[in-house]
Design an enzyme around this catalytic site. Structure first.
Site, short mmCIF file in Angstrom:
data_model
loop_
_atom_site.label_atom_id
_atom_site.label_comp_id
_atom_site.label_asym_id
_atom_site.label_seq_id
_atom_site.Cartn_x
_atom_site.Cartn_y
_atom_site.Cartn_z
N THR A 73 18.31 -9.59 6.33
CA THR A 73 18.03 -10.09 7.67
C THR A 73 19.18 -10.86 8.34
O THR A 73 19.63 -10.48 9.43
CB THR A 73 16.78 -10.99 7.63
OG1 THR A 73 15.69 -10.18 7.20
CG2 THR A 73 16.47 -11.58 8.99
N ASP A 192 8.38 -7.16 9.08
CA ASP A 192 9.02 -7.46 7.80
C ASP A 192 8.06 -8.14 6.82
O ASP A 192 7.93 -7.71 5.67
CB ASP A 192 10.24 -8.36 8.04
CG ASP A 192 10.98 -8.69 6.76
OD1 ASP A 192 11.65 -7.79 6.21
OD2 ASP A 192 10.89 -9.84 6.29
N HIS A 196 6.83 -6.49 3.21
CA HIS A 196 7.03 -7.05 1.87
C HIS A 196 5.69 -7.17 1.13
O HIS A 196 5.59 -6.90 -0.05
CB HIS A 196 7.64 -8.46 1.96
CG HIS A 196 9.10 -8.48 2.30
ND1 HIS A 196 10.05 -7.92 1.49
CD2 HIS A 196 9.77 -9.00 3.35
CE1 HIS A 196 11.26 -8.11 2.02
NE2 HIS A 196 11.11 -8.75 3.17
N HIS A 241 16.75 -4.00 9.77
CA HIS A 241 16.72 -3.15 8.58
C HIS A 241 15.35 -2.51 8.46
O HIS A 241 14.43 -2.84 9.22
CB HIS A 241 17.02 -3.98 7.32
CG HIS A 241 16.10 -5.17 7.17
ND1 HIS A 241 14.78 -5.05 6.84
CD2 HIS A 241 16.33 -6.50 7.35
CE1 HIS A 241 14.23 -6.25 6.81
NE2 HIS A 241 15.14 -7.15 7.13
N HIS A 339 13.95 -4.68 0.97
CA HIS A 339 15.12 -4.11 1.63
C HIS A 339 16.32 -4.88 1.14
O HIS A 339 16.16 -5.90 0.45
CB HIS A 339 14.96 -4.23 3.16
CG HIS A 339 14.72 -5.64 3.58
ND1 HIS A 339 15.74 -6.54 3.86
CD2 HIS A 339 13.57 -6.36 3.71
CE1 HIS A 339 15.22 -7.71 4.16
NE2 HIS A 339 13.91 -7.64 4.08
ZN ZN Z 1 12.64 -9.18 4.69
#
Ligand code: ZN
Length: 456
Positions: A73, A192, A196, A241, A339
């Protein structure tokens, strides 16, 4: 000649339209840069985004952004706003250690300008321009005094501030006019966090989360329209990402290979940054055959394609896990998505969509690099870019004030040229036929000579 003109107009419509796009009417160009953290490129293909698709329909889409290694990030957000690889801007991970100063950096301890001063982010350059200011409803680095400058308007980072509050701040700031806010950022932690937690293959949970994000995009557009900001504002929606599926069954344990007292671990997974306390070669030897699912590199052997070597904050040994594998010391891991992996993996790539007076309408592009965004943003704002790793030419097709040869136009030009040549040849032959009716044999001769080289 009239026929030729008509042909040109019929065959090259792109040429005509791409010349007439300026709609700024003397107002200073404005740009809002939005990031939804961890928005993997193919979410756009695999889930419904009615609001985002409307935005794209009236703007441009870049389907894949090749981001920078490591695909984390903080590093990628700083590459977006500086156009630099990580080794050059100095934010080489979310967790860093500087041997010379003994300083530590982490997501919650990121305020020391020391870490950021290796580059000049676009909001600083914009802030230093006469009669312009920048605003930030969060973005890594925007609450740090980089080169003694913060945006005129910014928020201290806190994940607990709602999107609504960030949005209302940023739109209020964009409405201010003295000096006008011409560059603004807006950052949101999803998808994000959920990527996760659930893993990108959890369709049920991810479709719920991604629908929420699409609704936020709907709110953003509606608010900009309501405040009369929409027509003159350039808006870029992008991300840092992607995300890939991880599993309890794909763990790489370091403890069986090397005793923990032999090294410090600065960052762990999926790219581990190892600072040995014993001889570096000895540590390397213990790690190199630790797992078939992990590459082990001495700093000097890190592949050139990563552009991840020439910085003191990159540790003597790095371990790069294979896609979907997690590096742990000994314990288990609860992450189902992660990631940070090799930036050539499509699962690590985000996307970019943009809308506004600077951008074409309804244009799709396959790929650019994340470092190409910076020179494009500088061009839109009329700022002189600092030296960077991006290429402005890669984004010309997205912009109305640039001439770029798109594939359909290229085909049009080739076919058109051949057609024009054929017609021209035909006309010449006919003319010559009419002019020299008395010498039939030499006329036939001429016809043969002219045809071959021109058409072939
Ligand atoms: Zn992340």
């Amino acid at each position: 000649i009239f026929i030729m003109k008509l042909l040109v107009i019929l065959l090259f419509p792109g040429l005509i339209t791409s010349c007439g796009g300026d709609s700024s009417y003397g107002l200073p160009p404005k740009l809002l840069l939005v990031s939804f953290d961890g928005f993997r490129a193919d979410y756009l293909k695999n889930y419904d985004f009615p609001h985002l698709q409307n935005f794209i329909k009236e703007g441009v889409l870049v389907e894949h952004i090749k981001n920078v290694f490591i695909t984390k990030t903080f590093p990628n957000h700083y590459s977006i706003v500086t156009g630099l690889y990580e080794e050059s801007h100095g934010i080489v991970a979310n967790s860093m250690y500087d041997e010379a100063t003994k300083k530590h950096f982490s997501e919650s301890n990121d305020k020391d300008p020391f870490w950021w001063n290796g580059a000049v982010p676009i909001w600083v350059t914009n802030e230093l321009q006469e009669n312009r200011s920048s605003a930030a409803a969060m973005w890594p680095g925007t609450d740090v005094s980089i080169h003694n400058t913060t945006p005129s308007y910014f928020m201290n980072y806190s994940h607990s501030v709602s999107f609504e509050e960030r949005l209302s701040n940023i739109t209020a700031w964009l409405s201010k006019s003295n000096p006008p806010v011409t560059f603004a950022t807006l950052y949101w932690e999803e998808p994000d966090a959920s990527g996760h937690k659930y893993g990108p293959e959890d369709k049920e949970n991810m479709s719920r989360v991604l629908k929420e994000i699409d609704d936020l995009i709907g709110d953003l557009v509606q608010k900009l329209k309501m405040l009369g900001l929409w027509e003159n504002l350039n808006v870029i929606i992008t991300s840092d990402h992607g995300m890939t599926q991880c599993s309890e069954k794909r763990l790489i344990k370091l403890d069986p290979c090397i005793d923990h007292s032999n090294y410090s671990v600065i960052d762990l997974s999926p790219v581990a940054a190892i600072l040995p306390k014993i001889n570096v070669t000895e540590a390397y030897d213990r790690l190199k055959n630790c797992s078939p699912h992990m590459h082990v590199y001495l700093k000097e052997d890190i592949p050139n394609r990563f552009y991840y070597q020439h910085n003191n904050r990159i540790q003597p040994i790095i371990l790069v896990a294979e896609e979907g594998w997690t590096i742990v010391l000994n314990a288990s891991s609860s992450k189902l998505g992660d990631h940070g992996y090799d930036n050539s993996l499509p699962s690590m790539h985000p996307f970019l969509a943009a809308h506004g007076p600077a951008f074409h309408k309804g244009y799709k592009h396959s790929t650019i690099s994340i470092v190409d965004i910076y020179p494009m943003m500088c061009h839109i704002l009329g700022l002189k870019p600092h030296p960077n790793n991006g290429t402005f030419g890669h984004t010309k097709c997205l912009l109305v004030d640039q001439w770029c040869l798109k594939l359909p136009e290229a085909i049009g030009i080739v076919v058109g040229s051949l057609l024009a040549l054929t017609i021209l040849t035909g006309l010449i032959i006919i003319m010559q036929n009419r002019l020299s009716t008395t010498r039939p044999f030499s006329r036939l001769q001429l016809q043969d000579d002219d045809d071959d080289p021109l058409i072939g």
